[in-house]
Scaffold this active site. Sequence first.
Site, PDB file in Angstrom:
ATOM      1  N   TYR A 173      15.505  13.939   1.098  1.00 33.91           N
ATOM      2  CA  TYR A 173      15.258  13.819  -0.342  1.00 33.91           C
ATOM      3  C   TYR A 173      14.097  14.712  -0.784  1.00 33.91           C
ATOM      4  O   TYR A 173      14.015  15.090  -1.942  1.00 33.91           O
ATOM      5  CB  TYR A 173      14.917  12.370  -0.717  1.00 33.91           C
ATOM      6  CG  TYR A 173      16.098  11.474  -1.004  1.00 33.91           C
ATOM      7  CD1 TYR A 173      17.154  11.361  -0.106  1.00 33.91           C
ATOM      8  CD2 TYR A 173      16.153  10.728  -2.171  1.00 33.91           C
ATOM      9  CE1 TYR A 173      18.219  10.526  -0.359  1.00 33.91           C
ATOM     10  CE2 TYR A 173      17.222   9.892  -2.442  1.00 33.91           C
ATOM     11  CZ  TYR A 173      18.254   9.792  -1.541  1.00 33.91           C
ATOM     12  OH  TYR A 173      19.300   8.963  -1.804  1.00 33.91           O
ATOM     13  N   LYS A 233      20.561   9.129  13.798  1.00 34.72           N
ATOM     14  CA  LYS A 233      21.690   9.932  14.287  1.00 34.72           C
ATOM     15  C   LYS A 233      21.141  10.808  15.416  1.00 34.72           C
ATOM     16  O   LYS A 233      21.226  12.040  15.395  1.00 34.72           O
ATOM     17  CB  LYS A 233      22.282  10.758  13.128  1.00 34.72           C
ATOM     18  CG  LYS A 233      23.567  11.484  13.451  1.00 34.72           C
ATOM     19  CD  LYS A 233      24.761  10.578  13.655  1.00 34.72           C
ATOM     20  CE  LYS A 233      25.968  11.382  14.125  1.00 34.72           C
ATOM     21  NZ  LYS A 233      27.119  10.525  14.531  1.00 34.72           N
ATOM     22  N   ASP A 242      26.589   5.965  12.123  1.00 32.07           N
ATOM     23  CA  ASP A 242      28.036   5.758  11.919  1.00 32.07           C
ATOM     24  C   ASP A 242      28.443   4.382  12.441  1.00 32.07           C
ATOM     25  O   ASP A 242      29.197   3.640  11.795  1.00 32.07           O
ATOM     26  CB  ASP A 242      28.865   6.890  12.561  1.00 32.07           C
ATOM     27  CG  ASP A 242      28.428   7.248  13.970  1.00 32.07           C
ATOM     28  OD1 ASP A 242      27.391   6.733  14.448  1.00 32.07           O
ATOM     29  OD2 ASP A 242      29.143   8.041  14.622  1.00 32.07           O
ATOM     30  N   ASP A 256      19.664   4.771   1.778  1.00 33.46           N
ATOM     31  CA  ASP A 256      20.326   4.794   0.476  1.00 33.46           C
ATOM     32  C   ASP A 256      21.788   4.394   0.644  1.00 33.46           C
ATOM     33  O   ASP A 256      22.304   3.528  -0.058  1.00 33.46           O
ATOM     34  CB  ASP A 256      20.227   6.210  -0.119  1.00 33.46           C
ATOM     35  CG  ASP A 256      20.966   6.320  -1.440  1.00 33.46           C
ATOM     36  OD1 ASP A 256      20.793   5.428  -2.286  1.00 33.46           O
ATOM     37  OD2 ASP A 256      21.728   7.294  -1.617  1.00 33.46           O
ATOM     38  N   ASP A 271      23.737   0.346  -0.170  1.00 30.20           N
ATOM     39  CA  ASP A 271      24.873   0.080  -1.066  1.00 30.20           C
ATOM     40  C   ASP A 271      25.949  -0.715  -0.316  1.00 30.20           C
ATOM     41  O   ASP A 271      26.545  -1.646  -0.861  1.00 30.20           O
ATOM     42  CB  ASP A 271      25.497   1.391  -1.584  1.00 30.20           C
ATOM     43  CG  ASP A 271      24.846   1.867  -2.878  1.00 30.20           C
ATOM     44  OD1 ASP A 271      23.642   1.600  -3.063  1.00 30.20           O
ATOM     45  OD2 ASP A 271      25.529   2.511  -3.694  1.00 30.20           O
TER      46      ASP A 271
HETATM   47  C1  IPM Z   1      18.707   4.323  -5.138  1.00 28.75           C
HETATM   48  C2  IPM Z   1      19.389   5.379  -5.965  1.00 28.75           C
HETATM   49  C3  IPM Z   1      18.517   6.622  -6.020  1.00 28.75           C
HETATM   50  C4  IPM Z   1      18.296   7.096  -4.601  1.00 28.75           C
HETATM   51  C5  IPM Z   1      19.081   7.758  -6.902  1.00 28.75           C
HETATM   52  C6  IPM Z   1      19.366   7.300  -8.320  1.00 28.75           C
HETATM   53  C7  IPM Z   1      18.196   8.962  -6.903  1.00 28.75           C
HETATM   54  O1  IPM Z   1      20.656   5.640  -5.453  1.00 28.75           O
HETATM   55  O2  IPM Z   1      17.578   3.942  -5.488  1.00 28.75           O
HETATM   56  O3  IPM Z   1      19.293   3.889  -4.142  1.00 28.75           O
HETATM   57  O4  IPM Z   1      19.155   7.813  -4.042  1.00 28.75           O
HETATM   58  O5  IPM Z   1      17.266   6.769  -4.034  1.00 28.75           O
HETATM   59 MG    MG Z   2      21.252   4.355  -3.892  1.00 31.17          MG
END
Ligand code: IPM
Ligand code: MG
Length: 357
Positions: A142, A191, A223, A247, A251
């Site tokens: 990032y 990884k 993975d 990240d 999710d």
């Molecule tokens: C998160 C989001 C952010 C990230 C984006 C919006 C830049 O997906 O906080 O998980 O990737 O960190």
């Molecule tokens: Mg995110």
Amino acid sequence: MTYNIALLKGDGIGPEIVDGAVKVLEKVGERFNHTFNFTPYLIGGCAIDATGEPLPEETVKGCLASDSVLLGAVGGPKWDTLPGNKRPEKALLGIRSALGLYTNLRPAKLYSSLSAECPLRPDITEKGIDLVMVRELTGGIYFGERGRRDGKYGPEAYDTECYSVVEVERIARVAFETARKRGKKVISIDKANVLESSRLWREVVHEVAKEYPDVEVSDMLVDNAAMQLVKNPSQFDVVVTSNMFGDILSDEASQITGSIGLLPSASLGDTKCGMYEPIHGSAPDIAGQNKANPIATILSAAMMLRYSFDLEEEAKAIEEAVDKVLTAGYRTGDILGTSKETPLTCTEMTEKILEQL
Ligand code: IPM
Ligand code: MG
């Protein structure tokens, strides 16, 4: 006590969900005798529209001068075609970095009342899901060098993953400290079979692990981790991983608890001033319609009380109120499942939580 909170409502559903969390904090203030002062600042697309910059200087200064920051979400289709360094998301990375918030705690817990919302088979989740993802937040790909150049096959683009020993050490310590207060088990995700940065990550994690002989540590390739999260999620207690892997996996972890609309997060550094935000985005498709689930933001406010202000009892009061509302069967659209009932609006869900407080 008096606490000064910078409010970064941002874009899309950001303003609606932050308003919900502010009401909850005000209620907590009344009940427990605290004063919360809120000062709004611009971030993301709304800041671009007003000032031309996604992260105005005033916002950074305001956050640095506050006791803590509550953030909604940034971004939306309107700003999607801007160059990378002018995008709303750039502001999010900018503020994380400006505040030195290298730790991102993302707890993912399956509420028993929401087990029907979990997409996994009941026999997979019978032992429960209760994990904390400790995501490194100010390093890795990032923040590494990126750009465009002429390559062997013509124009190309590159991004760089780079981790220093110091960056891995400090996030590993957070993971071990977190595990000490929970199930005493850390799984470090990397990884290392391909990436040199992951091999360094692994070495350093094991070096730090020596300081925590009471905590069990193991490694998992990313993975495999993506697979294990849906195959056997109960094995995870504390997960520590890099910015990008965290990240992606957070999710995934959110979805197995029913909805991304439920998961809070705390971004922390070496001072008490943290930034608290839901892990979901700005959901432009439902923005301004009062449909968003405010719970992730409300639980983020609870994390603020716990981590920035040491108000454990107050934090628990919010978490218990949310639990009770979910147990009573109240649902926003994202957690409605197959029910034919009318979902609660964002403000109605907030009201239900306020009633419990
Ligand atoms: C998160 C989001 C952010 C990230 C984006 C919006 C830049 O997906 O906080 O998980 O990737 O960190
Ligand atoms: Mg995110």
